[in-house]
Design a protein around this motif. Sequence first.
Motif, PDB file in Angstrom:
ATOM      1  N   ASP A  46      34.800 -27.127 -27.490  1.00 34.24           N
ATOM      2  CA  ASP A  46      35.887 -26.311 -28.015  1.00 34.24           C
ATOM      3  C   ASP A  46      36.629 -25.635 -26.865  1.00 34.24           C
ATOM      4  O   ASP A  46      36.004 -25.085 -25.947  1.00 34.24           O
ATOM      5  CB  ASP A  46      35.340 -25.248 -28.977  1.00 34.24           C
ATOM      6  N   LEU A  47      37.938 -25.678 -26.979  1.00 35.96           N
ATOM      7  CA  LEU A  47      38.779 -25.137 -25.907  1.00 35.96           C
ATOM      8  C   LEU A  47      38.500 -23.649 -25.660  1.00 35.96           C
ATOM      9  O   LEU A  47      38.400 -23.204 -24.510  1.00 35.96           O
ATOM     10  CB  LEU A  47      40.252 -25.353 -26.310  1.00 35.96           C
ATOM     11  N   ASP A  48      38.341 -22.887 -26.733  1.00 28.99           N
ATOM     12  CA  ASP A  48      38.097 -21.450 -26.536  1.00 28.99           C
ATOM     13  C   ASP A  48      36.758 -21.208 -25.837  1.00 28.99           C
ATOM     14  O   ASP A  48      36.647 -20.366 -24.947  1.00 28.99           O
ATOM     15  CB  ASP A  48      38.197 -20.671 -27.866  1.00 28.99           C
ATOM     16  N   LYS A  49      35.767 -22.005 -26.192  1.00 28.46           N
ATOM     17  CA  LYS A  49      34.434 -21.859 -25.561  1.00 28.46           C
ATOM     18  C   LYS A  49      34.512 -22.279 -24.089  1.00 28.46           C
ATOM     19  O   LYS A  49      33.899 -21.657 -23.226  1.00 28.46           O
ATOM     20  CB  LYS A  49      33.388 -22.718 -26.289  1.00 28.46           C
ATOM     21  N   ALA A  50      35.251 -23.358 -23.840  1.00 29.66           N
ATOM     22  CA  ALA A  50      35.381 -23.851 -22.458  1.00 29.66           C
ATOM     23  C   ALA A  50      35.981 -22.765 -21.561  1.00 29.66           C
ATOM     24  O   ALA A  50      35.543 -22.567 -20.425  1.00 29.66           O
ATOM     25  CB  ALA A  50      36.252 -25.097 -22.431  1.00 29.66           C
ATOM     26  N   LEU A  51      36.962 -22.049 -22.122  1.00 26.01           N
ATOM     27  CA  LEU A  51      37.627 -21.011 -21.323  1.00 26.01           C
ATOM     28  C   LEU A  51      36.722 -19.813 -21.055  1.00 26.01           C
ATOM     29  O   LEU A  51      36.966 -19.028 -20.142  1.00 26.01           O
ATOM     30  CB  LEU A  51      38.911 -20.558 -22.026  1.00 26.01           C
ATOM     31  N   GLU A  52      35.677 -19.707 -21.857  1.00 26.27           N
ATOM     32  CA  GLU A  52      34.751 -18.575 -21.658  1.00 26.27           C
ATOM     33  C   GLU A  52      33.702 -18.859 -20.570  1.00 26.27           C
ATOM     34  O   GLU A  52      33.037 -17.953 -20.095  1.00 26.27           O
ATOM     35  CB  GLU A  52      33.994 -18.288 -22.968  1.00 26.27           C
ATOM     36  N   VAL A  53      33.525 -20.145 -20.232  1.00 26.75           N
ATOM     37  CA  VAL A  53      32.481 -20.480 -19.250  1.00 26.75           C
ATOM     38  C   VAL A  53      32.920 -20.022 -17.856  1.00 26.75           C
ATOM     39  O   VAL A  53      33.966 -20.442 -17.356  1.00 26.75           O
ATOM     40  CB  VAL A  53      32.171 -21.994 -19.239  1.00 26.75           C
ATOM     41  N   LYS A  54      32.109 -19.166 -17.273  1.00 22.40           N
ATOM     42  CA  LYS A  54      32.472 -18.609 -15.973  1.00 22.40           C
ATOM     43  C   LYS A  54      32.172 -19.629 -14.870  1.00 22.40           C
ATOM     44  O   LYS A  54      31.120 -20.265 -14.891  1.00 22.40           O
ATOM     45  CB  LYS A  54      31.641 -17.326 -15.754  1.00 22.40           C
ATOM     46  N   LYS A  55      33.092 -19.765 -13.960  1.00 16.18           N
ATOM     47  CA  LYS A  55      32.857 -20.644 -12.824  1.00 16.18           C
ATOM     48  C   LYS A  55      31.891 -19.966 -11.851  1.00 16.18           C
ATOM     49  O   LYS A  55      32.093 -18.808 -11.472  1.00 16.18           O
ATOM     50  CB  LYS A  55      34.192 -20.928 -12.126  1.00 16.18           C
ATOM     51  N   VAL A  56      30.847 -20.690 -11.486  1.00  7.27           N
ATOM     52  CA  VAL A  56      29.862 -20.103 -10.570  1.00  7.27           C
ATOM     53  C   VAL A  56      29.818 -20.943  -9.296  1.00  7.27           C
ATOM     54  O   VAL A  56      29.810 -22.175  -9.362  1.00  7.27           O
ATOM     55  CB  VAL A  56      28.450 -20.091 -11.238  1.00  7.27           C
ATOM     56  N   VAL A  57      29.797 -20.273  -8.187  1.00 10.17           N
ATOM     57  CA  VAL A  57      29.738 -20.998  -6.914  1.00 10.17           C
ATOM     58  C   VAL A  57      28.354 -21.648  -6.767  1.00 10.17           C
ATOM     59  O   VAL A  57      27.346 -21.103  -7.214  1.00 10.17           O
ATOM     60  CB  VAL A  57      30.051 -20.035  -5.732  1.00 10.17           C
ATOM     61  N   ASP A  58      28.314 -22.846  -6.182  1.00  6.96           N
ATOM     62  CA  ASP A  58      27.049 -23.551  -6.008  1.00  6.96           C
ATOM     63  C   ASP A  58      26.308 -22.948  -4.800  1.00  6.96           C
ATOM     64  O   ASP A  58      26.576 -23.290  -3.640  1.00  6.96           O
ATOM     65  CB  ASP A  58      27.341 -25.048  -5.794  1.00  6.96           C
ATOM     66  N   ALA A  59      25.361 -22.058  -5.102  1.00  2.00           N
ATOM     67  CA  ALA A  59      24.667 -21.320  -4.043  1.00  2.00           C
ATOM     68  C   ALA A  59      23.830 -22.252  -3.159  1.00  2.00           C
ATOM     69  O   ALA A  59      23.668 -22.000  -1.953  1.00  2.00           O
ATOM     70  CB  ALA A  59      23.778 -20.249  -4.673  1.00  2.00           C
ATOM     71  N   GLU A  60      23.329 -23.340  -3.750  1.00  2.00           N
ATOM     72  CA  GLU A  60      22.531 -24.300  -2.975  1.00  2.00           C
ATOM     73  C   GLU A  60      23.385 -24.961  -1.891  1.00  2.00           C
ATOM     74  O   GLU A  60      22.956 -25.097  -0.741  1.00  2.00           O
ATOM     75  CB  GLU A  60      21.964 -25.391  -3.911  1.00  2.00           C
ATOM     76  N   LEU A  61      24.580 -25.355  -2.311  1.00  2.00           N
ATOM     77  CA  LEU A  61      25.491 -26.003  -1.344  1.00  2.00           C
ATOM     78  C   LEU A  61      25.861 -25.025  -0.229  1.00  2.00           C
ATOM     79  O   LEU A  61      25.923 -25.393   0.940  1.00  2.00           O
ATOM     80  CB  LEU A  61      26.782 -26.446  -2.033  1.00  2.00           C
ATOM     81  N   TYR A  62      26.091 -23.785  -0.632  1.00  2.00           N
ATOM     82  CA  TYR A  62      26.468 -22.765   0.352  1.00  2.00           C
ATOM     83  C   TYR A  62      25.348 -22.584   1.376  1.00  2.00           C
ATOM     84  O   TYR A  62      25.583 -22.531   2.583  1.00  2.00           O
ATOM     85  CB  TYR A  62      26.774 -21.442  -0.361  1.00  2.00           C
ATOM     86  N   LYS A  63      24.122 -22.530   0.843  1.00  2.00           N
ATOM     87  CA  LYS A  63      22.962 -22.383   1.729  1.00  2.00           C
ATOM     88  C   LYS A  63      22.878 -23.572   2.699  1.00  2.00           C
ATOM     89  O   LYS A  63      22.631 -23.409   3.888  1.00  2.00           O
ATOM     90  CB  LYS A  63      21.685 -22.297   0.865  1.00  2.00           C
ATOM     91  N   MET A  64      23.135 -24.757   2.150  1.00  2.00           N
ATOM     92  CA  MET A  64      23.086 -25.967   2.990  1.00  2.00           C
ATOM     93  C   MET A  64      24.067 -25.896   4.150  1.00  2.00           C
ATOM     94  O   MET A  64      23.758 -26.316   5.265  1.00  2.00           O
ATOM     95  CB  MET A  64      23.452 -27.183   2.145  1.00  2.00           C
TER      96      MET A  64
END
Length: 320
Positions: free
Chosen positions: A296-314
């Motif tokens: 659902d479009l409304d639900k999709a818009l609620e999903v917070k973008k999270v930075v990939d901490a594993e990649l950052y650590k790498m």
Amino acid sequence: MKKIAIMTSGGDAPGMNACIRALVRYGIYREYKVYGIERGYAGMISGDIFQMYPRSVSDIIQRGGTILKTARSLEFKEASVRAEAIENLRCRDIDNLIVIGGDGSFRGALTLHDEFGINVIGIPGTIDNDLGYTDLTLGFDTAVNTVLSAINNLRDTNAAHERVSIVEVMGRNCGDIALYSGLAGGCEYVLVPEIQTDFREVAQKVILSAKRGKTSNMIVFAEGAGNKQELIDTIKEATGKTPTVTTLGHIQRGGAPSMVDRVLAAKFATHAIDLLRKGEGAKAVGIKDYKIFSMDLDKALEVKKVVDAELYKMTQQLSL
Ligand code: F6P
């Protein structure tokens, strides 16, 4: 015959044309009449809407930008203007709309669904990769490859002059372009908006890397990651070296889409048309763990973008 209107909205992204092509051709294959709206919501307001045919999308799969053009329409935020815009669809008997764009474009589409009952489907298209519900947005892969090619060039001259080099990349409030190009480019430091960085740490890393025998350093700086001048000054003060700064800017938005973006465009487009065939509206199409899906479009818009901490650590572990 049922009708679908398609448009691109917000910042353009490589792969939008490939997606337009796939929507037009698969739409017609599934016996829809397909209409293009120029300049996103601005064109819906002004009635710049025209029927598209298989030949309307010839020779565009390899082109960046969008043949439908794009815009960011402030006017569309007004209810009376939206009512005018919707009339331009209604008078053509169009009640299906597919929008290729980012967060703001999706919100506009959702409003049209809620206020006027239009069946809307959102296809994620932005170089920023800042929509939390999907692993990838159209254009991100190509933009990262463009940054990588710049980093490769910079590394040559950087090594020759034993420099500290800062590459500034786009992404608004999302650090994905910086993170992925920094990791894939073998860079010493990646600064992203999501993770607070003490600039003195970056300077210390430059000093430490010199002790380990490194003669040049490449730092990727996301545009939303803080005060760039402060970073330059901190490095200069601590190391005695003045970093060179390369701001890649809108170069990241153009260019021939990569294989990944072209294939993604085809998958997103066919999935979007199939949703409409099943009578499903107000959906966002995405990809998760290599599988195309919709929600659902409304639900999709609620999903917070999270930075990939594993990649950052790498990026830190691999840049000793
Ligand atoms: O959203 C895509 C993007 O290129 C961002 O990375 C950047 O911050 C912004 O658009 C630039 O916007 P404009 O095209 O209005 O200069």
